[in-house]
Scaffold this motif. Structure first.
Motif, PDB file in Angstrom:
ATOM      1  N   VAL A 311       0.850  -1.201   0.000  1.00  0.00           N
ATOM      2  CA  VAL A 311       0.000   0.000   0.000  1.00  0.00           C
ATOM      3  C   VAL A 311       0.885   1.251   0.000  1.00  0.00           C
ATOM      4  O   VAL A 311       0.607   2.228  -0.715  1.00  0.00           O
ATOM      5  CB  VAL A 311      -0.949   0.015   1.225  1.00  0.00           C
ATOM      6  N   ALA A 314       2.105   1.750  -3.457  1.00  0.00           N
ATOM      7  CA  ALA A 314       1.030   2.279  -4.302  1.00  0.00           C
ATOM      8  C   ALA A 314       0.788   3.754  -3.998  1.00  0.00           C
ATOM      9  O   ALA A 314       0.555   4.568  -4.896  1.00  0.00           O
ATOM     10  CB  ALA A 314      -0.248   1.474  -4.101  1.00  0.00           C
ATOM     11  N   ASN A 315       0.851   4.120  -2.718  1.00  0.00           N
ATOM     12  CA  ASN A 315       0.675   5.516  -2.327  1.00  0.00           C
ATOM     13  C   ASN A 315       1.781   6.401  -2.889  1.00  0.00           C
ATOM     14  O   ASN A 315       1.535   7.543  -3.269  1.00  0.00           O
ATOM     15  CB  ASN A 315       0.638   5.633  -0.794  1.00  0.00           C
ATOM     16  N   LYS A 318       0.951   6.982  -6.424  1.00  0.00           N
ATOM     17  CA  LYS A 318      -0.130   7.968  -6.507  1.00  0.00           C
ATOM     18  C   LYS A 318       0.422   9.379  -6.294  1.00  0.00           C
ATOM     19  O   LYS A 318       0.096  10.307  -7.043  1.00  0.00           O
ATOM     20  CB  LYS A 318      -1.188   7.660  -5.448  1.00  0.00           C
ATOM     21  N   THR A 319       1.264   9.516  -5.257  1.00  0.00           N
ATOM     22  CA  THR A 319       1.811  10.828  -4.915  1.00  0.00           C
ATOM     23  C   THR A 319       2.695  11.363  -6.041  1.00  0.00           C
ATOM     24  O   THR A 319       2.751  12.565  -6.288  1.00  0.00           O
ATOM     25  CB  THR A 319       2.590  10.735  -3.586  1.00  0.00           C
ATOM     26  N   THR A 324      -2.076   3.973 -10.410  1.00  0.00           N
ATOM     27  CA  THR A 324      -1.529   2.871  -9.631  1.00  0.00           C
ATOM     28  C   THR A 324      -2.642   1.943  -9.141  1.00  0.00           C
ATOM     29  O   THR A 324      -3.773   2.370  -8.917  1.00  0.00           O
ATOM     30  CB  THR A 324      -0.704   3.415  -8.428  1.00  0.00           C
ATOM     31  N   THR A 325      -2.306   0.653  -9.040  1.00  0.00           N
ATOM     32  CA  THR A 325      -3.242  -0.313  -8.447  1.00  0.00           C
ATOM     33  C   THR A 325      -2.507  -1.182  -7.439  1.00  0.00           C
ATOM     34  O   THR A 325      -1.296  -1.410  -7.568  1.00  0.00           O
ATOM     35  CB  THR A 325      -3.856  -1.256  -9.508  1.00  0.00           C
ATOM     36  N   TRP A 326      -3.239  -1.640  -6.450  1.00  0.00           N
ATOM     37  CA  TRP A 326      -2.718  -2.577  -5.441  1.00  0.00           C
ATOM     38  C   TRP A 326      -3.715  -3.699  -5.313  1.00  0.00           C
ATOM     39  O   TRP A 326      -4.916  -3.446  -5.186  1.00  0.00           O
ATOM     40  CB  TRP A 326      -2.575  -1.821  -4.117  1.00  0.00           C
ATOM     41  N   LEU A 327      -3.243  -4.908  -5.422  1.00  0.00           N
ATOM     42  CA  LEU A 327      -4.140  -6.060  -5.302  1.00  0.00           C
ATOM     43  C   LEU A 327      -3.513  -7.059  -4.340  1.00  0.00           C
ATOM     44  O   LEU A 327      -2.381  -7.486  -4.538  1.00  0.00           O
ATOM     45  CB  LEU A 327      -4.355  -6.702  -6.677  1.00  0.00           C
TER      46      LEU A 327
END
Lengths: 471, 346
Positions: A311, A314-315, A318-319, A324-327
């Motif tokens: 996470v 992914a953050n 994003k920043t 972005t994706t997290w699975l």
């Protein structure tokens, strides 16, 4: 004293009924008419006609809306207490009446009545028990007496086959929440007067926000009992009242009931609660690095913080203004030892969030390396936590890096920071985003603020390790 | 500033901003985060969250709350939605608005918690007894989980219908950055609701009708409403379909894998596009028929045995072969596998 005028809570003419608009659809000698009138008189006396909403059950009284000049919601079989819950939780000031028969309430609707009672819903339930299914034409009810002949117990109810009659008032009386439980009868004038009192009490409890009230009313069904009106009342008194004791089971005052509501937030407060900004603030577009679709898999033991570091990554994506994706991996495989998170960071719209061929594999334990080494894209990267993975990467078409992250994290005093050290190493190595982004995002991702500082040092350690790394 | 969150959490955020005031939930993997998030945010916002004793009770609490004029929702996963069939039919028969989220898992029976799209027939065709439909929205990203939850309540109120958000375990469990609208929507007073006041006293919420004329009338009204939906609210997304000789049709998580697959195939010189229905009912029949004329084949990619493919075949009226690529049992194809299968199919 029973008044013989038509209560105001009834319609003058039953226009919803179709033909025969001055008479009810009930059979001669049926108890429902009496119970209806007692309820209508209570509504009149309390002057609450506008507030009343009936939950019409399935059975002979599906058609309550023919007669009562109030709001009505017609419910599926047995579900009236759940429907009543929905109404009452929406309209605090409503007077919600659930009117149910024995098949509806004690058969198909057993779960709904028990749980509504157990929650102490501030509603009034009137349970008309005539020990038989009326509308469907005289089949066994949960309250049918032993030996009683019905269409589905043609040789009499047999306890070894059909079970025993259920005493609902006694059953609900085992619960903590109800404030009023009484079994009444309309077998004769005296018992009917007592029923009248109980009905009024149940409704006024609701008006005064006391909680759940339940009135069971033993009532005749001459047609399905195959008796005339007079004999059926006699049978009721001699048989039903004998098995189902007519008495008050509970009448307690637990004070005003509230459901512990928080104040209703206005729009601004709602946005604050959700931590999303109402205004679409335009941030200066950062210069996007051309990275295409960059796929990362982080794998390790459950408990190594694999998911949360995923996470965090992914953050960071994003920043840095990438898509972005997290699975997560989830379910049984998480218990089996290897947990993994798939992260995709991209400068275009991301298709599949499933990472089957990672560009970068971060292997935090030995099984992860064994499981995923062969999946990595040719020319890809494998970062190995060499503190606990003794094996080397065997493939020659990928680049391997070894970071003794657990050992380094232990030196910092926080084993869980190992993955953060590797993430800092990863950021320097791939250049997908600057390490500064990681430093910016990290404090926002850590719930317990006392771990922020040590994680910041973990970032520094990972960065330093990269700068001094020799292949 | 976008917020990184799970699809299941995005549903709750979108719903609250869309004016939802009541949530009657029951936990089930992989939809439980919606109930958990609902329990926190609905309660803290002074709205109502209540955990029901079963999905059956939950959908009937919805029936009560919707009757009383609220914007009300629940969320569950496949077996729980099946259990709600009774309530869904009553909601439709009574013309009540509601929003129900289905984070699909594998079946039949208990199946398991991995994703599947095998509730397509149950949800798109109805699910309960009688002639009725739900509006079915199929998000394929966390952003759309939020967006669809936000607009679902408006649609539900406007058409007095259940809006089903048909998602799956991957879209529910994955995280993506999400942005939110700046306006909180509100429910207006409805002239048919029971509000426990003088003005609404004579209102009756019911699905029972005692004459054939009234029964026919009720279904005719429903059918007219469903026909209007096909004019009003059909939504779809096309990628690289302009010069395509083949198109993949896919929704939800399948469409995400398919997007990467068609990019890969395009890079190899194959003229292929992606058609993604965002509304499964109403289904984008017209547009599919229109574009089918220039195609050599349509490939339906689903996490089931080809349930949507039947609707595609009906839509294109046999003008082009409709091929079925299906995975089930929790298997989501990798891009590589999908690319290989498409190449063998076309």
């Amino acid at each position: 004293m029973i008044k013989h005028t038509k209560p105001n809570a009834f319609y003058d003419t039953f226009t919803r009924k179709g033909p025969g608009q001055k008479t009810t659809h009930y059979c001669p000698g049926c108890g429902h008419g009496t119970v209806h009138k007692l309820i209508a008189e209570a509504i009149d006396e309390m002057g609450i006609k506008d507030q009343v909403i009936f939950c019409n059950p399935v059975g002979c009284t599906t058609f309550l809306h023919y007669y009562f000049d109030t709001g009505h919601v017609q419910c599926p079989h047995g579900r009236a207490p759940a429907v009543a819950t929905g109404i009452k939780r929406t309209l605090d000031d409503s007077i919600v009446i659930s009117y149910q028969g024995d098949g509806d309430l004690a058969g198909i609707g057993m779960a709904e009545i028990v749980h509504a009672a157990n929650r102490g819903e501030n509603i009034a339930v009137f349970f008309v028990n005539n020990a038989i299914y009326g509308m469907t034409g005289g089949q066994m009810a949960p309250t049918t007496l032993i030996g009683q002949e019905t269409k589905t117990t043609p040789f009499g109810r047999d306890a070894t086959r059909d079970g025993y009659p259920i005493r609902m008032s006694e059953l609900l009386n085992t619960l903590t929440a109800p404030v009023f439980i009484e079994r009444c009868s309309v077998g004769n004038a005296t018992s009917t007067l007592k029923t009248r009192k109980a009905i009024k009490k149940a409704i006024s409890n609701q008006k005064n926000r006391k909680g759940f009230s339940f009135v069971e009313i033993l009532s005749p069904c001459p047609i399905n009992w195959k008796m005339n009106a007079i004999d059926s009342r006699k049978w009721l008194i001699e048989n039903l009242e004998k098995f189902y004791e007519v008495k008050n089971f509970r009448d307690v005052d637990t004070g005003i009931k509230s459901h512990g509501r928080f104040p209703f937030l206005d729009d601004k407060e709602l946005f604050e609660l959700l931590e999303v900004s109402a205004a679409n603030e335009k941030k200066a577009q950062k210069q996007l690095k051309k990275i295409g679709e960059h796929k990362v898999k982080i794998a390790g033991f459950g408990g190594q913080g694999i998911m949360s570091v995923g996470v965090l990554l992914a953050n960071c994506g994003k920043t840095a203004e990438f898509n972005t994706t997290w699975l997560p991996s989830y379910g049984a495989e998480m218990r089996g030892g290897t947990a993994y998170a798939s992260i995709v960071i991209s400068d275009e719209t991301i298709g599949s969030p499933v990472v089957d061929k990672p560009d970068v594999l971060i292997a935090m334990n030995a099984p992860s390396l064994e499981t995923f080494e062969n999946d990595v894209e040719k020319g890809g990267i494998i970062i190995v936590n060499s503190s606990i993975v003794p094996k080397k990467v065997t493939r020659k078409d990928v680049k391997a890096y070894y970071v003794p992250a657990t050992e380094m994290a232990n030196n910092l005093g926080l084993t869980a920071a190992a993955a953060v050290i590797i993430l800092a190493f990863y950021a320097k190595l791939t250049g997908v985003f600057p390490v500064d982004v990681l430093k910016e995002v990290l404090p926002l991702s850590i719930k317990n603020k006392k771990y922020v500082e040590v994680n910041q040092r973990a970032v520094d350690a990972g960065e330093t390790f990269f700068n001094e790394y020799k292949e | 500033m976008k917020k990184l969150m799970k699809g299941n959490d995005a549903i709750v955020h979108g719903a609250l901003l869309g004016g939802a005031t009541h949530f009657f939930g029951y936990p089930i993997t992989p939809a439980s985060e919606i109930a958990q998030s609902g329990a926190y945010y609905f309660t803290k916002a002074g709205r109502t969250f209540l955990q029901a004793e079963s999905e059956l009770a939950a959908v009937n609490m919805i029936l009560g709350s919707a009757s009383a004029g609220a914007r009300v929702m629940t969320a569950s996963s496949s077996p729980g939605i099946a259990l709600m069939g009774e309530g869904l039919s009553y909601l439709a028969g009574s013309n009540l608005p509601s929003v129900i989220v289905n984070i699909q898992r594998t079946g039949p029976g208990l199946g398991y918690i991995w994703p599947e799209q095998s509730d397509y027939n149950m949800v798109v065709k109805g699910g309960g007894n009688g002639i009725y439909k739900n509006i079915v929205l199929a998000p394929n990203s966390v952003q759309e989980m939020a967006d669809f939850a936000y607009k679902a309540f408006e649609l539900a109120d406007k058409y007095r219908m259940t809006v089903m958000i048909l998602s799956d375990a991957y879209i529910g469990q994955m995280m993506e950055p999400v942005s939110f609208p700046a306006k909180v929507l509100k429910s207006k007073r409805k002239d048919w609701s029971v509000y426990a006041d003088a003005e609404s006293r004579t209102n009756l919420i019911s699905s029972i009708h005692m004459t054939k004329e009234a029964l026919v009338d009720n279904v005719d009204n429903l059918l007219a409403k469903y026909k209007k939906l096909e004019e009003d609210i059909v939504e779809y997304e096309e990628t690289s379909t302009d010069d395509a000789e083949h198109i993949v049709v896919a929704f939800g998580i399948s469409s995400r894998v398919a997007l990467t697959a068609i990019r890969t195939l395009r890079a190899q010189g194959i003229k292929i596009g992606l058609f993604r229905p965002k509304t499964l009912f109403p289904f984008p029949k017209k547009r599919l028929l229109e574009i089918s004329k220039s195609l050599k084949s349509i490939i339906s990619v689903e996490l089931n045995e080809g349930q949507m493919a039947d609707d595609i075949e009906l839509a294109v009226q046999c003008s082009v072969p409709v091929k079925r690529l299906g995975w089930y049992g929790g298997v989501v194809p990798s891009v590589t596998e999908l690319v290989d299968k498409i190449k063998k199919t076309i």
